[in-house]
Design an enzyme around this catalytic site. Structure first.
Site, PDB file in Angstrom:
ATOM      1  N   CYS A 191       0.557  -1.092  -0.093  1.00 33.77           N
ATOM      2  CA  CYS A 191      -0.028  -0.102   0.190  1.00 33.77           C
ATOM      3  C   CYS A 191       0.889   1.505   0.198  1.00 33.77           C
ATOM      4  O   CYS A 191       0.492   1.932  -0.961  1.00 33.77           O
ATOM      5  CB  CYS A 191      -1.207   0.249   1.177  1.00 33.77           C
ATOM      6  SG  CYS A 191      -2.047  -1.462   1.229  1.00 33.77           S
ATOM      7  N   HIS A 214      -1.344   6.301   2.701  1.00 30.19           N
ATOM      8  CA  HIS A 214      -1.823   5.051   3.367  1.00 30.19           C
ATOM      9  C   HIS A 214      -1.228   5.958   4.668  1.00 30.19           C
ATOM     10  O   HIS A 214      -2.266   5.417   5.694  1.00 30.19           O
ATOM     11  CB  HIS A 214      -0.302   3.558   3.199  1.00 30.19           C
ATOM     12  CG  HIS A 214      -0.219   2.891   4.261  1.00 30.19           C
ATOM     13  ND1 HIS A 214      -1.297   1.839   4.581  1.00 30.19           N
ATOM     14  CD2 HIS A 214       0.449   2.993   5.938  1.00 30.19           C
ATOM     15  CE1 HIS A 214      -1.416   0.375   5.334  1.00 30.19           C
ATOM     16  NE2 HIS A 214      -0.570   1.797   6.642  1.00 30.19           N
TER      17      HIS A 214
END
Length: 486
Positions: free
Chosen positions: A75, A129
């Site tokens: 991510c 993220h």
């Protein structure tokens, strides 16, 4: 004569000013659907199982990229790469533990550039993220919902774990409460996005809508689970490719951290089928939220001057190779869905077409700055506007990704759209510790490492040259800017 020249000059200036204003007014809004853990398995991509009518409709209105790739299948680094136009190996950040601004104070990001150019910049859901990363460059940084559990058995399990002194407790890996869409978090994100569209409908905006499904836990309203018959899902082969490098796949601890997931490897067929069912339910749940936002865009008459990008941060495994989640360089983890659509008055506008051009998520930065006529800061990607205008245009020969194993080993991988070649190198010396060659002409999966096979010597030589064009063996060590996890 002098008066005539003066009148002509005034007229020309007026035309230039008018043209400039017109050009400014024609700068589009940008709406990016940024999806978490979504593999290239949707109706429009030929999936026989995924039910995704809203994304399919979006694909019918734009250009669907059949060979799009992320720069790292995890991510945080993949999202930083999209938002800066810089590859993970340029940023030197490869893990989920290091925020961008902790290391790079001066790198220009998409929200920063657009805000400097008069756009309202809006973040809803999961974009970076790390939620507060780049917080000063968002006009609106809408609070991100946390994981939501609603069923009594889920809540009891969480309470028991907490009572036993467990830290960072994760609940069950899936849930199907009979609730409205905003009972779970992507429905909340959709509502937030709709609210922001109403609030900024009269402004130029760059809006990221970060839907978090199908990321674990596979929590979605029951009606989306009911779209599928669990018994109809096939169990993928659990075989790992013959002669695969021993560190090529991760231990999929992300899934094993959830309550109720057995520690056995591979998982048994029953839990595998349930998880596949849950993943699909979450895909359809997310698809419905895309539809709601798109409907609002049309109701507000904004669609006609909004460029829409639908993308994922990376791919995903749901039992393939007996493995789960992402965290690797295999094709199914680094290939991503990408759709770009924009309504214009141009009759030649491309819609409902598929491009097989090799493109990368890192290209999104330059594409959006090009569309809006902004000066593009240093970028590792390039504008996809020529491909959007002509999906059959000749394009790049190679797309690359990386994935580290600790700080000492770097996996570098390259694809030409049909073959994938990976080298596992010493991060400092670039010594090759292992190599892999897989064929992907007709499938996201491949079950034999063909590296070193005499029959494929010419293919490997060509792919090796493509890889080394991006990752030279005599290059500098891979930068390591990650902060060690405490």
């Amino acid at each position: 004569m002098f008066k005539m020249k003066k009148l002509l000059l005034v007229f020309c200036v007026a035309i230039c000013v008018s043209s400039s204003v017109c050009s400014q007014n024609e700068k589009p809004n940008i709406l990016v659907f940024y999806i978490d853990d979504l593999r290239a398995e949707l109706g429009c991509y030929g999936s026989e199982t995924a039910i995704t009518p809203n994304i399919d409709k979006l694909a019918s209105e734009g250009v669907m990229f059949n060979k799009a790739y992320t720069q790292e299948a995890i991510c945080a680094p993949s999202r930083m790469s999209t938002l800066t136009g810089l590859r993970p190996e340029t940023l030197g950040i490869y893990s989920i533990f290091t925020p961008l601004r902790k290391i790079h104070k001066d790198v220009v990001t998409l929200p920063q550039l657009f805000k400097q150019n008069g756009y309202k910049t809006i973040s809803t859901g999961k974009v970076y993220h790390h939620f507060v990363d780049d917080k000063d460059n968002w006009t609106e940084l809408v609070k991100r919902p946390s994981n939501i559990y609603l069923k009594e058995e889920s809540l009891n399990a969480i309470h028991q774990l907490e009572a036993a002194g467990r830290n960072r407790v994760k609940g069950p890996a899936y849930e199907d409460a009979d609730v409205a869409d905003d009972g779970y978090k992507d429905g909340i994100v959709a509502n937030d996005a709709i609210k922001m569209l109403h609030q900024y409908k009269d402004d130029k905006f760059l809006m990221f809508v970060g839907f978090m499904k199908p990321h674990l836990p596979f929590n979605a309203p029951k009606k989306y689970w009911d779209l599928y018959d669990k018994s109809k899902f096939e169990i993928p082969s659990k075989d790992k490719p013959v002669d695969m490098y021993n560190l090529a796949l991760s231990k999929w601890g992300e899934l094993k951290g959830y309550h109720g997931i057995p520690k056995e490897d591979p998982l048994n067929d029953d839990i595998t089928r349930t998880l596949i069912h849950g993943y699909h339910a979450c895909v359809s749940y997310m698809d419905a939220q895309v539809g709601k936002v798109m409907q609002t865009l049309e109701e507000l008459d904004l669609k006609k001057n909004t460029m829409i990008v639908f993308m994922s941060d990376h791919g995903y495994k749901i039992g393939e190779y007996g493995a789960w989640c992402k965290h690797s360089n295999v094709e199914i983890d680094v290939r991503v869905p990408l759709i770009i659509s924009r309504e214009t008055n141009d009759k030649k506008r491309q819609s409902g077409v598929v491009s097989n051009a090799l493109v990368e998520n890192v290209d999104i930065f330059s594409t959006l700055t090009d569309i809006c006529g902004f000066e593009d800061p240093k970028s590792d990607g390039k504008s996809l506007v020529p491909v959007i205008d002509n999906p059959e245009a000749s394009w790049d020969e190679v797309a690359t990704s990386v994935f580290p194993r600790g700080k000492n080993i770097m996996g570098c991988t390259a694809t030409d759209g049909e073959w994938r070649y990976t080298e596992w190198r010493d991060s400092v010396t670039h010594e090759i510790l292992g190599s892999e060659l897989y064929e992907h002409k007709n499938s996201l999966l491949s079950f034999e490492n063909l590296s070193g096979h005499e029959k494929y010597q010419a293919v490997e030589k060509r792919m090796k040259a493509l890889l080394e064009s991006q990752f030279p063996r005599d290059g500098v060590p891979f930068p390591q800017n990650d902060i060690p996890r405490k």
